[in-house]
Write an enzyme that holds these catalytic residues in place. Structure first.
Site, PDB file in Angstrom:
ATOM      1  N   PHE A  24       6.508  11.552  -0.344  1.00 10.83           N
ATOM      2  CA  PHE A  24       5.329  10.710  -0.161  1.00 10.83           C
ATOM      3  C   PHE A  24       5.576   9.333  -0.760  1.00 10.83           C
ATOM      4  CE2 PHE A  24       0.997   9.275  -1.262  1.00 10.83           C
ATOM      5  CZ  PHE A  24       0.411   9.399  -0.024  1.00 10.83           C
ATOM      6  N   ARG A  47      16.883   2.190 -15.092  1.00  5.59           N
ATOM      7  CA  ARG A  47      15.441   2.236 -14.919  1.00  5.59           C
ATOM      8  C   ARG A  47      15.095   3.046 -13.667  1.00  5.59           C
ATOM      9  NH1 ARG A  47      15.668   0.926 -19.336  1.00  5.59           N
ATOM     10  NH2 ARG A  47      14.703  -0.850 -20.435  1.00  5.59           N
ATOM     11  N   GLU A  48      14.151   3.980 -13.801  1.00  7.00           N
ATOM     12  CA  GLU A  48      13.617   4.694 -12.644  1.00  7.00           C
ATOM     13  C   GLU A  48      12.354   3.974 -12.188  1.00  7.00           C
ATOM     14  OE1 GLU A  48      14.261   6.429 -15.576  1.00  7.00           O
ATOM     15  OE2 GLU A  48      16.243   7.082 -14.879  1.00  7.00           O
ATOM     16  N   GLU A 107      -8.046  -0.156   8.503  1.00 11.05           N
ATOM     17  CA  GLU A 107      -8.519   0.688   7.420  1.00 11.05           C
ATOM     18  C   GLU A 107     -10.047   0.674   7.299  1.00 11.05           C
ATOM     19  OE1 GLU A 107      -6.805   2.820   5.679  1.00 11.05           O
ATOM     20  OE2 GLU A 107      -4.958   2.271   6.715  1.00 11.05           O
ATOM     21  N   GLU A 111     -11.618   4.258   7.302  1.00 12.48           N
ATOM     22  CA  GLU A 111     -12.157   4.740   6.037  1.00 12.48           C
ATOM     23  C   GLU A 111     -13.652   4.499   5.861  1.00 12.48           C
ATOM     24  OE1 GLU A 111      -8.122   4.503   3.301  1.00 12.48           O
ATOM     25  OE2 GLU A 111      -9.838   3.233   2.770  1.00 12.48           O
ATOM     26  N   PRO A 129       4.208  -3.180 -12.958  1.00 17.68           N
ATOM     27  CA  PRO A 129       5.543  -3.752 -12.777  1.00 17.68           C
ATOM     28  C   PRO A 129       6.635  -3.071 -13.585  1.00 17.68           C
ATOM     29  CG  PRO A 129       4.186  -5.201 -14.116  1.00 17.68           C
ATOM     30  CD  PRO A 129       3.276  -4.144 -13.572  1.00 17.68           C
ATOM     31  N   GLY A 130       6.258  -2.230 -14.533  1.00 17.59           N
ATOM     32  CA  GLY A 130       7.278  -1.527 -15.299  1.00 17.59           C
ATOM     33  C   GLY A 130       7.845  -0.309 -14.597  1.00 17.59           C
ATOM     34  N   GLU A 159      -4.283  12.598   7.643  1.00 16.58           N
ATOM     35  CA  GLU A 159      -3.891  12.030   6.349  1.00 16.58           C
ATOM     36  C   GLU A 159      -4.636  12.694   5.193  1.00 16.58           C
ATOM     37  OE1 GLU A 159      -4.155   7.779   6.387  1.00 16.58           O
ATOM     38  OE2 GLU A 159      -2.829   7.559   8.122  1.00 16.58           O
TER      39      GLU A 159
END
Length: 209
Positions: A24, A47-48, A107, A111, A129-130, A159
């Site tokens: 996903f 970094r992951e 959308e 939705e 952002p990390g 969905e």
């Protein structure tokens, strides 16, 4: 006043980029280094990061009736002591070849079951952002609140969407920011709206475009 970052993307060196999960979301494991503020290079680090497409968020607003339309849906990634059903703005990911406006209109129909008349750009932001590679671009969309069917459940079955609509008077929404609304994009959209609502209403109500 404008801010210019000290360095650019060219000041980052990616030694290795490995896709360690593709579901996903995608999870990348990158080995990289970057330029330090003293001009030297940092040591290589691992970094992951989760990678996904950019998304478009739309706050739905009727300037004639002075109402805001929010949606409620299930989100699985909440702490156990909190309800995983959140009040949110309409949002969707950008598919290849789509414009922001196309995503916003799609959308809104899927939705919330409403058509957008006009769109006004708010801002963009990076949610985390990390660890997450994604931009969210924020808009406010003009709707006709009299066409909203609050009795109907919205969303696409394919969905696994199950969405409930909530139509608020503008004056009743803002107090919800104190506790009830914890979704980041909804908080920022409503804060922007609080600062710009008067100007936006004047623009839309005095223009036929």
């Amino acid at each position: 006043m404008k801010f210019k970052p000290t360095y650019q993307q060219s000041d980052v060196e990616v030694k290795k980029d490995e896709v360690v999960y593709d579901g996903f979301f995608k999870m990348h494991k990158r080995e990289l280094r970057h330029r330090k503020f003293n001009g030297e290079w940092s040591e290589y680090m691992t970094r992951e990061m989760m990678v996904r497409s950019d998304a478009i968020c739309v706050l739905l607003f009727d300037p004639n009736l002075d109402k805001l339309l929010l949606i409620e849906q299930f989100r699985p990634c909440l702490p156990e002591h909190e309800s995983p059903w959140l009040l949110e703005v309409v949002a969707g990911m950008v598919e290849e070849g789509e414009s922001d406006e196309e995503v916003a209109r799609r959308e809104a129909l899927e939705e919330a079951g409403v058509e957008i008349k006009r769109l006004e750009y708010m801002f963009r932001f990076v949610p985390s952002p990390g660890g997450l590679v994604e931009h969210l671009r924020m808009y406010v969309g003009e709707i006709d609140a009299s066409t909203v069917d609050l009795s109907a459940t919205q969303g696409l079955d394919e969905e696994n969407e199950d969405i409930k609509l909530h139509l608020f008077d503008v004056e009743d929404v803002m107090p919800l920011l104190e506790q009830e609304i914890v979704n980041a994009s909804a908080i920022m959209a409503l804060q922007w709206f609080a600062l710009n609502a008067y100007k936006l209403k004047q623009k839309w109500l005095n223009s036929d475009d």
